[in-house]
Motif scaffolding. Structure first.
Motif, PDB file in Angstrom:
ATOM      1  N   LEU A 299       0.922  -1.309   0.064  1.00 40.17           N
ATOM      2  CA  LEU A 299       0.066  -0.126  -0.084  1.00 40.17           C
ATOM      3  C   LEU A 299       0.863   1.172   0.125  1.00 40.17           C
ATOM      4  N   HIS A 300       2.312   1.096  -0.079  1.00 41.75           N
ATOM      5  CA  HIS A 300       2.965   2.284   0.144  1.00 41.75           C
ATOM      6  C   HIS A 300       3.689   2.667  -1.362  1.00 41.75           C
ATOM      7  N   LEU A 301       3.103   1.968  -2.257  1.00 38.58           N
ATOM      8  CA  LEU A 301       3.725   2.221  -3.666  1.00 38.58           C
ATOM      9  C   LEU A 301       3.122   3.338  -4.157  1.00 38.58           C
ATOM     10  N   GLN A 302       3.751   4.223  -5.223  1.00 37.29           N
ATOM     11  CA  GLN A 302       3.139   5.314  -5.828  1.00 37.29           C
ATOM     12  C   GLN A 302       1.703   5.127  -6.430  1.00 37.29           C
TER      13      GLN A 302
ATOM     14  N   HIS B 291      -8.314   1.596  -0.205  1.00 32.70           N
ATOM     15  CA  HIS B 291      -8.842   1.715  -1.624  1.00 32.70           C
ATOM     16  C   HIS B 291      -8.377   0.617  -2.567  1.00 32.70           C
ATOM     17  N   THR B 292      -7.123   0.375  -2.384  1.00 27.95           N
ATOM     18  CA  THR B 292      -6.453  -0.433  -3.172  1.00 27.95           C
ATOM     19  C   THR B 292      -6.806  -1.910  -2.830  1.00 27.95           C
ATOM     20  N   PHE B 293      -6.699  -2.241  -1.595  1.00 26.38           N
ATOM     21  CA  PHE B 293      -7.048  -3.632  -1.155  1.00 26.38           C
ATOM     22  C   PHE B 293      -8.478  -3.894  -1.333  1.00 26.38           C
ATOM     23  N   ILE B 294      -9.308  -2.827  -1.034  1.00 26.23           N
ATOM     24  CA  ILE B 294     -10.661  -3.119  -1.350  1.00 26.23           C
ATOM     25  C   ILE B 294     -10.990  -3.457  -2.831  1.00 26.23           C
ATOM     26  N   THR B 295     -10.542  -2.590  -3.807  1.00 34.05           N
ATOM     27  CA  THR B 295     -10.704  -3.142  -5.134  1.00 34.05           C
ATOM     28  C   THR B 295     -10.183  -4.465  -5.504  1.00 34.05           C
ATOM     29  N   THR B 296      -8.959  -4.481  -5.097  1.00 40.31           N
ATOM     30  CA  THR B 296      -8.431  -5.856  -5.354  1.00 40.31           C
ATOM     31  C   THR B 296      -9.156  -7.191  -4.694  1.00 40.31           C
ATOM     32  N   ASN B 297      -9.504  -6.971  -3.363  1.00 39.57           N
ATOM     33  CA  ASN B 297     -10.427  -7.904  -2.807  1.00 39.57           C
ATOM     34  C   ASN B 297     -11.689  -8.268  -3.618  1.00 39.57           C
ATOM     35  N   LYS B 298     -12.382  -7.019  -4.195  1.00 39.02           N
ATOM     36  CA  LYS B 298     -13.465  -7.393  -4.881  1.00 39.02           C
ATOM     37  C   LYS B 298     -13.263  -8.194  -6.227  1.00 39.02           C
TER      38      LYS B 298
ATOM     39  N   LEU C 150       1.480  -5.566   2.661  1.00 36.61           N
ATOM     40  CA  LEU C 150       2.976  -5.160   3.023  1.00 36.61           C
ATOM     41  C   LEU C 150       2.722  -3.536   2.853  1.00 36.61           C
ATOM     42  N   THR C 151       3.620  -2.982   4.151  1.00 38.29           N
ATOM     43  CA  THR C 151       3.503  -1.623   3.884  1.00 38.29           C
ATOM     44  C   THR C 151       4.666  -1.018   4.691  1.00 38.29           C
ATOM     45  N   GLY C 152       5.221  -0.103   4.376  1.00 34.15           N
ATOM     46  CA  GLY C 152       6.067   0.596   5.386  1.00 34.15           C
ATOM     47  C   GLY C 152       5.649   1.658   6.199  1.00 34.15           C
ATOM     48  N   LEU C 153       4.276   1.889   6.011  1.00 36.13           N
ATOM     49  CA  LEU C 153       3.616   2.845   6.806  1.00 36.13           C
ATOM     50  C   LEU C 153       3.464   2.432   8.263  1.00 36.13           C
ATOM     51  N   ALA C 154       3.611   3.248   9.197  1.00 36.07           N
ATOM     52  CA  ALA C 154       3.388   2.948  10.710  1.00 36.07           C
ATOM     53  C   ALA C 154       1.782   3.199  10.999  1.00 36.07           C
ATOM     54  N   ASP C 155       0.774   2.842  10.289  1.00 37.81           N
ATOM     55  CA  ASP C 155      -0.441   3.515  10.525  1.00 37.81           C
ATOM     56  C   ASP C 155      -1.318   2.268  11.220  1.00 37.81           C
ATOM     57  N   GLU C 156      -1.406   2.273  12.334  1.00 36.14           N
ATOM     58  CA  GLU C 156      -2.303   1.195  13.042  1.00 36.14           C
ATOM     59  C   GLU C 156      -3.756   1.369  12.755  1.00 36.14           C
ATOM     60  N   GLU C 157      -4.302   2.439  12.393  1.00 36.00           N
ATOM     61  CA  GLU C 157      -5.696   2.417  11.960  1.00 36.00           C
ATOM     62  C   GLU C 157      -5.952   1.911  10.761  1.00 36.00           C
TER      63      GLU C 157
END
Length: 61
Positions: A18-21, A27-34, A44-51
């Protein structure tokens, strides 16, 4: 990976960063999951976003 490949081929698992350009966060996950609802998706992500992590898990990532 373009989502159109999921129309043509079966995949066993998806690794989604989720950290790519070209990513648009959860929303990327939701679209892919659909597009591939029966395919396990590991985020995978380098974001430190617990939410974001909680949202992803609540949506079956």
């Amino acid at each position: 990976m373009e989502l159109t490949i999921l129309d043509k081929e079966d995949v066993d698992i998806l690794l989604l960063d989720l950290h790519l350009q070209d990513s648009h966060g959860i929303h990327t996950f939701i679209t892919t999951n659909k597009k591939a609802p029966n395919t396990p998706i590991i985020i995978l992500t380098g974001l430190a976003d617990e939410e974001l992590a909680i949202k992803a898990v609540s949506k079956c990532a």
